[in-house]
Enzyme design. Sequence first.
Site, PDB file in Angstrom:
ATOM      1  N   ARG A   1       0.836  -1.196   0.000  1.00  0.00           N
ATOM      2  CA  ARG A   1       0.000   0.000   0.000  1.00  0.00           C
ATOM      3  C   ARG A   1       0.877   1.255   0.000  1.00  0.00           C
ATOM      4  NH1 ARG A   1      -4.194  -1.616   4.889  1.00  0.00           N
ATOM      5  NH2 ARG A   1      -5.090  -3.474   3.893  1.00  0.00           N
TER       6      ARG A   1
ATOM      7  N   ASP B   1       1.254   5.466   0.210  1.00  0.00           N
ATOM      8  CA  ASP B   1       0.585   6.598   0.835  1.00  0.00           C
ATOM      9  C   ASP B   1       0.075   7.584  -0.211  1.00  0.00           C
ATOM     10  OD1 ASP B   1       1.369   5.556   3.290  1.00  0.00           O
ATOM     11  OD2 ASP B   1       3.151   6.832   3.416  1.00  0.00           O
TER      12      ASP B   1
ATOM     13  N   ARG C   1       9.607   7.180   4.735  1.00  0.00           N
ATOM     14  CA  ARG C   1       9.560   8.624   4.937  1.00  0.00           C
ATOM     15  C   ARG C   1      10.091   9.020   6.314  1.00  0.00           C
ATOM     16  NH1 ARG C   1       3.547  10.072   3.727  1.00  0.00           N
ATOM     17  NH2 ARG C   1       4.287  12.147   4.417  1.00  0.00           N
TER      18      ARG C   1
END
Length: 261
Positions: free
Chosen positions: A49, A51, A196
Amino acid sequence: MRIALGLSYRGAAYLGWQSQPSGKAVQDHLEAALRRFVGEGVRTVCAGRTDAAVHALQQVVHFDSPVERAPFSWVRGVNSFLPPDIAVLWAQAVAEDFHAQKSAISRRYRYVLLASAVRPAVLESLVGWTHARLDLERMRAAARILIGRHDFSAFRASQCQARSPVKTLHEIEISCQGNTWNFDFHANAFLHHMVRNIMGCLIAVGSGAQDTEWLQNVLMARLRSLAAPTFMPDGLYFLGPHYPVEFGLPEPARALPVLLA
């Protein structure tokens, strides 16, 4: 019939991969296109998945199709119903035990960063940005601390749904050409916001705001509050998953488009 698709998308206009009530996720657009092509609804499962605003060079999905089509028909047919910033790259029939997420043995991401006094314009949303001057060797030394099997709770988003924060980070490669930096990440799996959050920490070390000992302490403390803020999604690319060779699926992308390379 179980079908696997390779998918590429520019994530700037979407709320990530996972379906949203607003219908503004990549999964929503893909499943709408499949519904129009197949004639009935199908549910897709992805390898990883992404973001909101994160891009993918080779996302892999699978679904169970009620109809048979040739591989080139899946590509051309589904693409005809997709927006221009999402494209099916390839299609392949796979065994019933293939699972886009669970069958993957590792995944790759790349973060492309512009280090410049001025924010990007032409490459806006395609690269991340910092105005700090970065030290390559400091960041490489910091990255080595993270290699291996660790509890990455300090780099995990609070809404992460992974069963365990323990992951194996195989490799972080950092390179620089001019003011463009490439950070390549290879792991068995990633937590929500993990790349991140690591990027924020590497930039803190590379800019001189923190030292490598700080990053070691962050990792060992397993506390998200001690790490750097989550870095921007712009510039993050999901290169794709690796699967056992018996599935015969394409390997992840290793190169970005020439403009970004």
